[in-house]
Design a protein around this motif. Sequence first.
Motif, mmCIF file in Angstrom:
data_model
loop_
_atom_site.group_PDB
_atom_site.id
_atom_site.type_symbol
_atom_site.label_atom_id
_atom_site.label_comp_id
_atom_site.label_asym_id
_atom_site.label_seq_id
_atom_site.Cartn_x
_atom_site.Cartn_y
_atom_site.Cartn_z
ATOM 1 N N TYR A 53 1.045 -1.057 0.355
ATOM 2 C CA TYR A 53 -0.170 -0.315 -0.149
ATOM 3 C C TYR A 53 0.198 1.422 -0.167
ATOM 4 O O TYR A 53 0.471 1.849 -0.819
ATOM 5 N N GLU A 54 1.780 1.324 0.414
ATOM 6 C CA GLU A 54 2.238 2.417 0.863
ATOM 7 C C GLU A 54 3.650 2.617 -0.888
ATOM 8 O O GLU A 54 3.372 3.551 -0.951
ATOM 9 N N LEU A 57 0.718 4.520 -2.614
ATOM 10 C CA LEU A 57 0.221 5.257 -2.020
ATOM 11 C C LEU A 57 1.474 7.087 -2.440
ATOM 12 O O LEU A 57 1.308 7.790 -3.301
ATOM 13 N N ARG A 61 1.475 10.082 -4.747
ATOM 14 C CA ARG A 61 1.351 11.785 -4.646
ATOM 15 C C ARG A 61 2.386 11.702 -5.693
ATOM 16 O O ARG A 61 2.311 13.262 -6.366
ATOM 17 N N ALA A 69 -3.751 13.663 -1.499
ATOM 18 C CA ALA A 69 -2.934 12.339 -1.003
ATOM 19 C C ALA A 69 -3.112 12.723 -0.271
ATOM 20 O O ALA A 69 -3.851 10.862 0.857
ATOM 21 N N ASP A 70 -3.485 12.947 0.827
ATOM 22 C CA ASP A 70 -3.756 12.156 2.321
ATOM 23 C C ASP A 70 -5.280 12.247 2.841
ATOM 24 O O ASP A 70 -5.205 11.576 3.372
ATOM 25 N N ASP A 73 -5.523 8.582 1.231
ATOM 26 C CA ASP A 73 -5.473 7.996 2.550
ATOM 27 C C ASP A 73 -6.200 7.371 3.549
ATOM 28 O O ASP A 73 -6.464 6.406 4.336
ATOM 29 N N TYR A 74 -7.187 8.077 3.635
ATOM 30 C CA TYR A 74 -8.343 8.944 5.318
ATOM 31 C C TYR A 74 -9.196 7.467 4.835
ATOM 32 O O TYR A 74 -9.350 6.745 5.424
ATOM 33 N N SER A 76 -8.606 5.668 1.936
ATOM 34 C CA SER A 76 -8.000 4.788 1.334
ATOM 35 C C SER A 76 -8.295 3.309 3.364
ATOM 36 O O SER A 76 -8.769 1.891 2.881
ATOM 37 N N LYS A 77 -8.085 3.610 4.789
ATOM 38 C CA LYS A 77 -8.184 3.385 5.268
ATOM 39 C C LYS A 77 -9.072 2.312 6.083
ATOM 40 O O LYS A 77 -9.491 2.208 6.286
ATOM 41 N N PRO A 82 -5.515 -0.971 2.607
ATOM 42 C CA PRO A 82 -3.818 -0.988 2.597
ATOM 43 C C PRO A 82 -3.917 -2.647 2.532
ATOM 44 O O PRO A 82 -2.681 -2.902 2.439
ATOM 45 N N ASN A 98 -12.600 9.904 -4.756
ATOM 46 C CA ASN A 98 -11.991 8.462 -3.501
ATOM 47 C C ASN A 98 -12.154 7.070 -3.861
ATOM 48 O O ASN A 98 -11.988 5.816 -3.735
#
Length: 346
Positions: A53-54, A57, A61, A69-70, A73-74, A76-77, A82, A98
Amino acid sequence: MTTTKKFPKLLGITIAIILAVGLIVGYKIYQIFLGASVTDAQKYLFVYTNDTYENVLSRIRTDNVVKDADEFDYVSKAMKYPTSVKAGRYKLEKGMSNRRLIGNLRGGYQEPVSLRFSNIRLKEDFAGFLGRNFEQDSLQFLSLLTNEAVAEKYGFTKDNFYTMFIPNTYQIYWNTSADKVIDRLNEEYKKFWTAERIEKAKQQNLTPVEVSILASIVRGEALHNDEMPMIAGLYLNRLKRGMLLQADPTVIFANNDFSIRRVLNRHLTIDNPYNTYRYKGLPPGPINMPPIVAIDAVLNPSNHNYIYMCAKEDFSGYHAFAETVAEHQINARKFQKALDERNIKR
């Protein structure tokens, strides 16, 4: 009395503030999940087989895939993406939310590659083409295309393996492994060679592989599709009579010099099984990847008695055909004169 009157007023203000904040927060959450997020900076998002996932992400970015992107990320979680990363080539549409993007990523709903190929001369070129269209690189494809054991697995030799690849358009997922791509193209080859086509090949006393090899020569000679059946008929006449094919494109292939515009005597001396001026019959493999129109021209040739041909002196790309050496020499002299006038020496 004053305090009693102020309390409902303060309560009303407090409720109004809470509602306002709630609306603002709710709208913000709505925008984060369902609002327009994806930009038009990229057409596709590529997720590789071993990506975490990293990795995904970081790529989002770096490539400016989304506006924030933040926020991605929010969401996605929140959607547990992830732990559900799936490789693939994912289509990006400007304004996509998203939630929709992550839903596609979690579900593995990628867009397949529309693999369209034709007129690819060599295996090395084809390997490069495949490497540009799939996750695995060209060297992985080339190692399969030049591997004798792989060719034999599908019923071919290392020399004629290239006849298995029928130019067309195929839908295949980007992260399909190299060996599975070859498997898929083998399945398409078997579908192409219908009972009708196989029967037509038998009528010409050829196997499907031999049809494709001859079709590659026809393709090498013909600049116009409508002349292919005539050229196919000529070479079939030569094969039936046991004559050398004497096809210039095979000489060019044997010399491995595709810049040759005028085949000279020095080109004809090369000792190579692809030189049909020295070796009788078909070469051991194709000299290019013949298109379907060339294959069908060999299966449905024109019926005539021509055994000689020469490019026309008007450089139209068409040929002058002949039944006798005398007729052919007249045509050849016309073309040679035209080459000299244009100062084409090689």
